[in-house]
Design a protein around this motif. Structure first.
Motif, PDB file in Angstrom:
ATOM      1  N   GLU A 120       0.819  -1.216   0.000  1.00  0.00           N
ATOM      2  CA  GLU A 120       0.000   0.000   0.000  1.00  0.00           C
ATOM      3  C   GLU A 120       0.850   1.261   0.000  1.00  0.00           C
ATOM      4  O   GLU A 120       0.379   2.345  -0.374  1.00  0.00           O
ATOM      5  N   GLU A 121       2.112   1.121   0.384  1.00  0.00           N
ATOM      6  CA  GLU A 121       3.006   2.295   0.418  1.00  0.00           C
ATOM      7  C   GLU A 121       3.267   2.861  -0.967  1.00  0.00           C
ATOM      8  O   GLU A 121       3.710   4.006  -1.090  1.00  0.00           O
ATOM      9  N   ARG A 122       3.038   2.090  -2.021  1.00  0.00           N
ATOM     10  CA  ARG A 122       3.197   2.644  -3.378  1.00  0.00           C
ATOM     11  C   ARG A 122       2.370   3.922  -3.535  1.00  0.00           C
ATOM     12  O   ARG A 122       2.807   4.877  -4.144  1.00  0.00           O
ATOM     13  N   GLY A 123       1.177   3.901  -2.990  1.00  0.00           N
ATOM     14  CA  GLY A 123       0.293   5.054  -3.109  1.00  0.00           C
ATOM     15  C   GLY A 123       0.683   6.222  -2.228  1.00  0.00           C
ATOM     16  O   GLY A 123       0.120   7.316  -2.361  1.00  0.00           O
ATOM     17  N   ARG A 124       1.648   5.998  -1.335  1.00  0.00           N
ATOM     18  CA  ARG A 124       2.060   7.071  -0.425  1.00  0.00           C
ATOM     19  C   ARG A 124       3.350   7.748  -0.890  1.00  0.00           C
ATOM     20  O   ARG A 124       3.785   8.727  -0.277  1.00  0.00           O
ATOM     21  N   LEU A 125       3.970   7.226  -1.941  1.00  0.00           N
ATOM     22  CA  LEU A 125       5.236   7.799  -2.396  1.00  0.00           C
ATOM     23  C   LEU A 125       5.097   9.266  -2.782  1.00  0.00           C
ATOM     24  O   LEU A 125       5.914  10.106  -2.385  1.00  0.00           O
ATOM     25  N   ARG A 126       4.079   9.585  -3.548  1.00  0.00           N
ATOM     26  CA  ARG A 126       3.896  10.979  -3.981  1.00  0.00           C
ATOM     27  C   ARG A 126       3.595  11.902  -2.795  1.00  0.00           C
ATOM     28  O   ARG A 126       4.233  12.953  -2.660  1.00  0.00           O
ATOM     29  N   PRO A 127       2.649  11.570  -1.894  1.00  0.00           N
ATOM     30  CA  PRO A 127       2.437  12.453  -0.738  1.00  0.00           C
ATOM     31  C   PRO A 127       3.679  12.592   0.141  1.00  0.00           C
ATOM     32  O   PRO A 127       3.955  13.687   0.646  1.00  0.00           O
ATOM     33  N   ALA A 146       5.549  16.234   0.778  1.00  0.00           N
ATOM     34  CA  ALA A 146       5.735  16.759   2.130  1.00  0.00           C
ATOM     35  C   ALA A 146       7.206  17.062   2.411  1.00  0.00           C
ATOM     36  O   ALA A 146       7.538  18.107   2.990  1.00  0.00           O
ATOM     37  N   ILE A 147       8.089  16.173   1.996  1.00  0.00           N
ATOM     38  CA  ILE A 147       9.529  16.385   2.222  1.00  0.00           C
ATOM     39  C   ILE A 147      10.027  17.571   1.409  1.00  0.00           C
ATOM     40  O   ILE A 147      10.785  18.413   1.916  1.00  0.00           O
ATOM     41  N   CYS A 148       9.598  17.668   0.151  1.00  0.00           N
ATOM     42  CA  CYS A 148      10.063  18.762  -0.712  1.00  0.00           C
ATOM     43  C   CYS A 148       9.554  20.123  -0.264  1.00  0.00           C
ATOM     44  O   CYS A 148      10.110  21.154  -0.662  1.00  0.00           O
ATOM     45  N   GLY A 149       8.517  20.148   0.562  1.00  0.00           N
ATOM     46  CA  GLY A 149       8.049  21.423   1.090  1.00  0.00           C
ATOM     47  C   GLY A 149       9.115  22.146   1.879  1.00  0.00           C
ATOM     48  O   GLY A 149       9.104  23.384   1.977  1.00  0.00           O
ATOM     49  N   MET A 150      10.072  21.402   2.433  1.00  0.00           N
ATOM     50  CA  MET A 150      11.145  22.016   3.219  1.00  0.00           C
ATOM     51  C   MET A 150      12.171  22.737   2.362  1.00  0.00           C
ATOM     52  O   MET A 150      13.023  23.464   2.886  1.00  0.00           O
ATOM     53  N   PHE A 151      12.118  22.543   1.055  1.00  0.00           N
ATOM     54  CA  PHE A 151      13.081  23.204   0.179  1.00  0.00           C
ATOM     55  C   PHE A 151      12.588  24.567  -0.295  1.00  0.00           C
ATOM     56  O   PHE A 151      13.299  25.272  -1.010  1.00  0.00           O
ATOM     57  N   GLU A 152      11.361  24.930   0.092  1.00  0.00           N
ATOM     58  CA  GLU A 152      10.869  26.264  -0.234  1.00  0.00           C
ATOM     59  C   GLU A 152      11.471  27.283   0.735  1.00  0.00           C
ATOM     60  O   GLU A 152      12.048  26.917   1.767  1.00  0.00           O
ATOM     61  N   GLU A 174       7.959   8.084   8.247  1.00  0.00           N
ATOM     62  CA  GLU A 174       7.184   7.001   7.635  1.00  0.00           C
ATOM     63  C   GLU A 174       7.901   6.395   6.429  1.00  0.00           C
ATOM     64  O   GLU A 174       7.950   5.163   6.278  1.00  0.00           O
ATOM     65  N   PHE A 175       8.453   7.238   5.573  1.00  0.00           N
ATOM     66  CA  PHE A 175       9.159   6.757   4.385  1.00  0.00           C
ATOM     67  C   PHE A 175      10.408   5.983   4.799  1.00  0.00           C
ATOM     68  O   PHE A 175      10.695   4.899   4.281  1.00  0.00           O
ATOM     69  N   SER A 176      11.153   6.492   5.754  1.00  0.00           N
ATOM     70  CA  SER A 176      12.365   5.813   6.220  1.00  0.00           C
ATOM     71  C   SER A 176      12.032   4.463   6.840  1.00  0.00           C
ATOM     72  O   SER A 176      12.722   3.456   6.584  1.00  0.00           O
ATOM     73  N   ASP A 177      10.976   4.424   7.654  1.00  0.00           N
ATOM     74  CA  ASP A 177      10.588   3.159   8.275  1.00  0.00           C
ATOM     75  C   ASP A 177      10.222   2.121   7.216  1.00  0.00           C
ATOM     76  O   ASP A 177      10.589   0.939   7.331  1.00  0.00           O
ATOM     77  N   TYR A 178       9.476   2.562   6.198  1.00  0.00           N
ATOM     78  CA  TYR A 178       9.094   1.620   5.139  1.00  0.00           C
ATOM     79  C   TYR A 178      10.317   1.114   4.377  1.00  0.00           C
ATOM     80  O   TYR A 178      10.458  -0.090   4.138  1.00  0.00           O
ATOM     81  N   LEU A 179      11.223   2.023   4.013  1.00  0.00           N
ATOM     82  CA  LEU A 179      12.416   1.602   3.276  1.00  0.00           C
ATOM     83  C   LEU A 179      13.302   0.692   4.129  1.00  0.00           C
ATOM     84  O   LEU A 179      13.910  -0.258   3.614  1.00  0.00           O
ATOM     85  N   ARG A 180      13.369   0.963   5.426  1.00  0.00           N
ATOM     86  CA  ARG A 180      14.162   0.108   6.306  1.00  0.00           C
ATOM     87  C   ARG A 180      13.601  -1.323   6.301  1.00  0.00           C
ATOM     88  O   ARG A 180      14.357  -2.300   6.248  1.00  0.00           O
ATOM     89  N   GLU A 181      12.289  -1.429   6.319  1.00  0.00           N
ATOM     90  CA  GLU A 181      11.649  -2.744   6.286  1.00  0.00           C
ATOM     91  C   GLU A 181      11.859  -3.418   4.929  1.00  0.00           C
ATOM     92  O   GLU A 181      12.109  -4.630   4.842  1.00  0.00           O
TER      93      GLU A 181
END
Length: 398
Positions: A165-172, A176-182, A199-206
């Motif tokens: 299900e995380e496939r659908g969360r990649l874009r959000p 969210a992360i890229c918002g910090m580059f503004e 959340e992204f780090s936890d998923y990639l770690r798994e």
């Protein structure tokens, strides 16, 4: 209000919609301009931006040489540590020996062959996404085609299973992360970035743990095989590939088609690569790139002091008549001499540029083939962000 502040207003909707007249005024006024609201030196000329991207007196970070106190800066808020851990271990924000080591190791896994092997998948995904848009008679080009393509490609490249299900969360997560580059992100923006980072780090770690037990043909398995990368470096590399690669593809696709539709022109399918390079130059998806001044630099009689920050204005550099001639502000889909700096230069040149070009070539080609009568269905609205500049949506009819 200072004259520069009056010209350069990155929070103004009017400026975001068309920053190019302001850039022309900045270029005419000099080579370096202090901008009080962002506390940055604005660098608008192509020659200077290109040279400073390669100048090691500038850095994406300063912590490899100075403490925060030595550099006259305040340490990041501890509450935002998950974002900074993720960001600071990525190639884009590393300097010196760490950058050299990780880029060399990542290049062993993310090879030209990796991109070449993805080509059939990219073309199939682009054809399917455009086909769906055409079957419906049109829709939002951003949500239906431009965003799903690079996200699906990176998911395929990383080996994210279709059933996850995380496939659908990649874009959000990426948004969210890229918002910090503004410029001057808000507290809420920072909180969203931290949450997405965790959340992204936890998923990639798994996922990395799964691939250690059962390797595949994907990039994560290849990164594991390199062995010398830490788990955090692998995670940060995967996130960077998603964020950097997908933002360039999304905004060049949407901004590019808006430009084509507004100008009433179409690329020649036989010369599509040249047209894509021109669209990357003409309306640059990443308008500005920040660097810290590690040692005093003199530029046009102005001293950029150590501890200050420069804003390298990619959008201005790519429209500089000193490099692109009197037609710098003209869309020329057959422009042969086009050394734009949309993907950067020097040691931080975009590692994912070949993949972005592959995706852009595929999606523009399919839209030209399947939707030759494409037209605007509504006037688009720009997102408020300036650094990563794009539309809220692009409604089209076929």
């Amino acid at each position: 209000m200072d004259a520069v502040d009056a010209v350069y207003d990155p929070w103004s909707p009017e400026f975001v919609a068309d920053p190019y007249p302001a850039y022309a005024r900045l270029r005419a006024a000099g080579r370096a301009h202090w901008h009080g609201p962002t506390r940055q030196w604005l660098i608008p000329h192509y020659e200077d931006v290109s040279a400073l991207l390669r100048d090691r007196r500038l850095g994406r970070t300063y912590t490899h040489r100075f403490t925060h106190e030595e550099f006259g800066r305040t340490a990041p808020d501890a509450a935002f540590e998950p974002f900074h851990t993720l960001n600071d271990h990525g190639l884009l924000d590393l300097e010196a020996a760490d950058h050299t080591r990780i880029r060399r190791l990542v290049s062993k896994a993310f090879t030209p062959k990796t991109v070449e092997n993805l080509a059939p998948t990219v073309r199939r995904l682009a054809a399917d996404l455009v086909g769906g848009l055409v079957a419906d008679g049109g829709g939002d080009l951003l949500a239906r085609v431009a965003e799903p393509l690079p996200v699906a490609v990176i998911a395929e490249m990383l080996g994210i299973p279709a059933e996850d299900e995380e496939r659908g969360r990649l874009r959000p997560w990426s948004a969210a992360i890229c918002g910090m580059f503004e410029l001057n992100p808000s507290e809420e923006t920072a909180r969203r970035a931290v949450r997405a980072s965790v959340e992204f780090s936890d998923y990639l770690r798994e996922l990395i743990a799964r691939r250690r037990k059962s390797p595949g043909e994907d990039l994560i398995s290849s990164l594991i095989a390199v062995e010398e990368l830490t788990e955090q470096e692998m995670i940060s590399t995967c996130v960077l590939l998603l964020n950097a690669g997908h933002e360039a593809t999304v905004n060049t696709t949407v901004n590019g088609w808006w430009t084509l539709l507004r100008e009433g022109v179409r690329p020649d399918p036989e010369n599509l690569s040249t047209a894509v390079e021109e669209l990357l130059r003409y309306d640059t998806p990443l308008q500005m790139f920040e660097r810290w001044v590690l040692d005093d630099i003199e530029l046009g009689g102005v001293t950029l002091p150590r501890g200050s920050e420069v804003a390298l204005l990619f959008g201005s550099a790519n429209r500089d008549p000193a490099r692109f001639g009197p037609t710098a502000d003209v869309l020329d889909l057959e422009r042969a001499d086009n050394p734009h700096i949309t993907f950067g230069a020097g040691i931080h040149y975009c590692l994912g540029a070949p993949l972005a070009r592959l995706e852009l070539h595929a999606v523009f080609g399919e839209l030209l083939r399947q939707a030759p009568g494409l037209k605007l269905a509504a006037e688009p609205v720009w997102k408020p962000g300036y650094v990563i500049r794009g539309f809220e949506e692009l409604l089209v009819e076929v």
